[in-house]
Design a protein around this motif. Structure first.
Motif, mmCIF file in Angstrom:
data_model
loop_
_atom_site.group_PDB
_atom_site.id
_atom_site.type_symbol
_atom_site.label_atom_id
_atom_site.label_comp_id
_atom_site.label_asym_id
_atom_site.label_seq_id
_atom_site.Cartn_x
_atom_site.Cartn_y
_atom_site.Cartn_z
ATOM 1 N N THR A 119 129.218 -61.900 16.612
ATOM 2 C CA THR A 119 129.646 -63.152 15.988
ATOM 3 C C THR A 119 129.680 -64.283 17.018
ATOM 4 N N LEU A 120 130.236 -63.999 18.190
ATOM 5 C CA LEU A 120 130.286 -65.013 19.243
ATOM 6 C C LEU A 120 128.881 -65.418 19.697
ATOM 7 N N ILE A 121 128.019 -64.436 19.892
ATOM 8 C CA ILE A 121 126.634 -64.720 20.306
ATOM 9 C C ILE A 121 125.959 -65.607 19.265
ATOM 10 N N HIS A 134 118.283 -58.997 16.805
ATOM 11 C CA HIS A 134 117.407 -58.300 17.745
ATOM 12 C C HIS A 134 118.017 -58.270 19.150
ATOM 13 N N VAL A 135 118.489 -59.422 19.585
ATOM 14 C CA VAL A 135 119.085 -59.530 20.923
ATOM 15 C C VAL A 135 120.315 -58.635 21.020
ATOM 16 N N ALA A 136 121.185 -58.692 20.020
ATOM 17 C CA ALA A 136 122.410 -57.877 20.031
ATOM 18 C C ALA A 136 122.081 -56.393 20.078
ATOM 19 N N PRO A 182 138.324 -51.716 20.879
ATOM 20 C CA PRO A 182 136.969 -51.245 21.212
ATOM 21 C C PRO A 182 136.089 -51.001 19.986
ATOM 22 N N HIS A 183 136.710 -50.743 18.839
ATOM 23 C CA HIS A 183 135.934 -50.488 17.619
ATOM 24 C C HIS A 183 135.397 -51.776 16.999
ATOM 25 N N ARG A 184 136.001 -52.906 17.315
ATOM 26 C CA ARG A 184 135.572 -54.200 16.788
ATOM 27 C C ARG A 184 134.805 -55.012 17.824
ATOM 28 N N VAL A 242 135.924 -63.860 24.597
ATOM 29 C CA VAL A 242 135.563 -62.464 24.884
ATOM 30 C C VAL A 242 136.741 -61.753 25.537
ATOM 31 N N GLY A 243 137.478 -62.459 26.388
ATOM 32 C CA GLY A 243 138.650 -61.871 27.032
ATOM 33 C C GLY A 243 139.740 -61.487 26.049
#
Length: 190
Positions: free
Chosen positions: A168-170, A182-184, A159-161, A153-154
């Motif tokens: 994708t990470l989640i 749903h969560v996202a 900001p657009h991506r 994440v770091g």
């Protein structure tokens, strides 16, 4: 403990140095420029921070303090996964907002000033607690590592991506039974 006026002065100076360095680079910004932007005297900047380099380091310390507060979560074990995703969302917003500052200040990700270490350790302990709580509830795949996720994440700078990369990470660490879309949609700041 700082008085309210001292706390406000520190926050104003930190915002000012962040803005100036983001715009110009650390080599081009003087303590006088920072003091001018903050509306304080150069002596006040030195009194609060000691040096320009300590002030630049304090911007990073302040970022990790905020992240540590977020990582405390809601205290509700049923919301641990939502708390994790909220931390990731806020962290990624902070990182993308700070991308210009990080580049202009010459801060190397992974090269941590000594002052950051205790605050970063507090963040890690809190985030690991959230992670363990969510893992114990079967919300996270067993092979995922919390700090690997923070590092990924770091690295998000665009900001657009940001939201597609976070999604994708989640998707990569949540258990199969979790409805990621749903969560996202519910948690991520757009």
């Amino acid at each position: 403990m700082l008085r309210d006026d001292a706390r406000r002065t520190r926050a104003t100076v930190l915002r000012s140095v962040w803005q100036l360095i983001s715009d110009s680079g650390s080599d081009k910004v003087s303590v006088d420029d920072i003091a001018d932007r903050a509306g304080v005297s150069p002596a006040s900047v030195y009194r609060h921070f000691g040096s320009k380099q300590k002030l630049i380091d304090e911007v990073s310390v302040d970022r990790w303090r905020r992240a540590s507060r977020w990582a405390a979560g809601s205290g509700d074990p049923k919301r641990a996964l939502i708390d994790i995703i909220t931390v990731l969302d806020r962290f990624s917003l902070m990182v993308t907002a700070d991308a210009d500052f990080i580049a202009a200040a010459g801060v190397d990700v992974g090269q941590t000033p000594i002052a950051i270490l205790p605050v970063r350790q507090e963040f890690r302990q809190r985030f690991d607690h959230l992670w363990t709580t969510a893992a114990d509830a079967g919300q996270i795949v067993p092979w995922a590592e919390s700090m690997d996720l923070i590092e990924l994440v770091g690295g998000i700078r665009d900001p657009h991506r940001r939201v597609p990369k976070l999604t994708t990470l989640i998707n990569g660490f949540c258990a199969a039974r979790i409805d990621i879309s749903h969560v996202a949609r519910a948690v991520l700041t757009r």
